[in-house]
Design a protein around this motif. Structure first.
Motif: not given
Length: 300
Positions: A137-141, A266-278, A286-291
């Motif tokens: 969302d717009k107001d989610t970092s 705040h969407a602070g963690t994202l994990g996945f397999k690289h789409p080409v190398s695997g 970290p969250p934004p400063e205001v958080f």
């Protein structure tokens, strides 16, 4: 406005998206899904979701939205790029930035910034959403992965559908959650009273959010949420549903809340397999400063 489509069902039964696909041979399944998500499909005068089961003598009315013609312009907007190679970009989106253009937000979006940064973006989602695999969302970092070619895009979409992508959010909520962990398994659908909102409702799309408590404050709790599904506003809707709405949320939260620039999510963690190398990739920001400042104030 495009011409309205009206159908009266005589014998067909089954999900409405499949019934419409059978009747509207010149219309793609993705377009039909888009109409359903946008409350453009009505059965007997009521908007329905894709899993509505059609009954004999149902009257289906489709009112396609007006075509929006947008001219996308590259804009020299600074990007917080966490990782980039020839196939993907992982970006930390700031709070207040819209992911892709729409009729109400034609400039200043993440897509405008990406077009300035690179000419290599996948085209699977069309000219309005080049490279965009998923949104926040717009107001989610927080973190988003962007595809620079169609091969990468398709692979990342498959990982999303297989629920193997790790997506964790930090959320500051009203109230003191008494238990350490929990799972919210509640279907989400468009609100009938407010088109800008979603709500938990029987017959909606399956939605599952897992959470654990990170820290408790007086009248507030900091939690980590992990998505199993990715419905629009899912975390915000689910936390409101269990009576612990996100602080600062202008739609689902209380009116009087902590000062800030929108919901404390705040969407602070994202994990996945690289789409080409695997190769397994895991990113954390970290969250934004205001958080962070708000958390320090609550500690005092």
């Amino acid at each position: 406005m495009k011409q309205e489509i009206t159908l009266t069902v005589s014998e067909e039964k089954g999900r409405i998206d499949k019934v419409l696909a059978a009747h509207l041979a010149d219309t793609s399944r993705s377009q039909i899904q888009h109409w359903l998500k946008g409350d453009c499909v009505f059965v007997n005068g009521e908007p329905v979701s894709a899993n509505y089961k059609v009954k004999k003598n149902d009257t289906i009315v489709v009112t396609p939205p007006e075509n929006i013609e947008l001219e996308l312009s590259p804009e020299a907007i600074p990007l917080d790029i966490v990782y980039e190679d020839t196939d993907i970009i992982v970006v930390n989106k700031p709070q207040g930035m819209v992911v892709h253009p729409s009729k109400s937000h034609q400039t200043g979006t993440l897509v405008n910034a990406l077009l300035y940064h690179t000419s290599d973006l996948s085209g699977i989602n069309g000219v309005i959403r080049p490279g965009i695999v998923h949104r926040i969302d717009k107001d989610t970092s927080g973190l988003l992965v962007v595809a620079k070619n169609d091969q990468a895009h398709k692979n990342l979409q498959e990982q999303m559908m297989a629920k193997t992508v790790i997506r964790k959010y930090s959320a500051l909520v009203h109230g003191e959650i008494p238990h350490e962990t929990g799972t919210i398994d509640a279907p989400i659908d468009r609100s009938k009273s407010n088109r800008l909102m979603n709500t938990v409702r029987e017959g909606g799309r399956k939605a599952v959010t897992h959470f654990k408590v990170l820290k408790r404050f007086t009248d507030y709790t900091l939690i980590e949420c992990q998505l199993e599904t990715g419905r629009t506003h899912q975390i915000r809707v689910h936390l409101k549903y269990i009576d612990f709405p996100i602080a600062g949320d202008p739609i689902y939260g209380p009116a009087k809340t902590l000062k800030g620039q929108g919901q404390y999510l705040h969407a602070g963690t994202l994990g996945f397999k690289h789409p080409v190398s695997g190769k397994n990739l895991l990113f954390e920001v970290p969250p934004p400063e205001v958080f962070q400042k708000t958390l320090k104030k609550l500690e005092k």
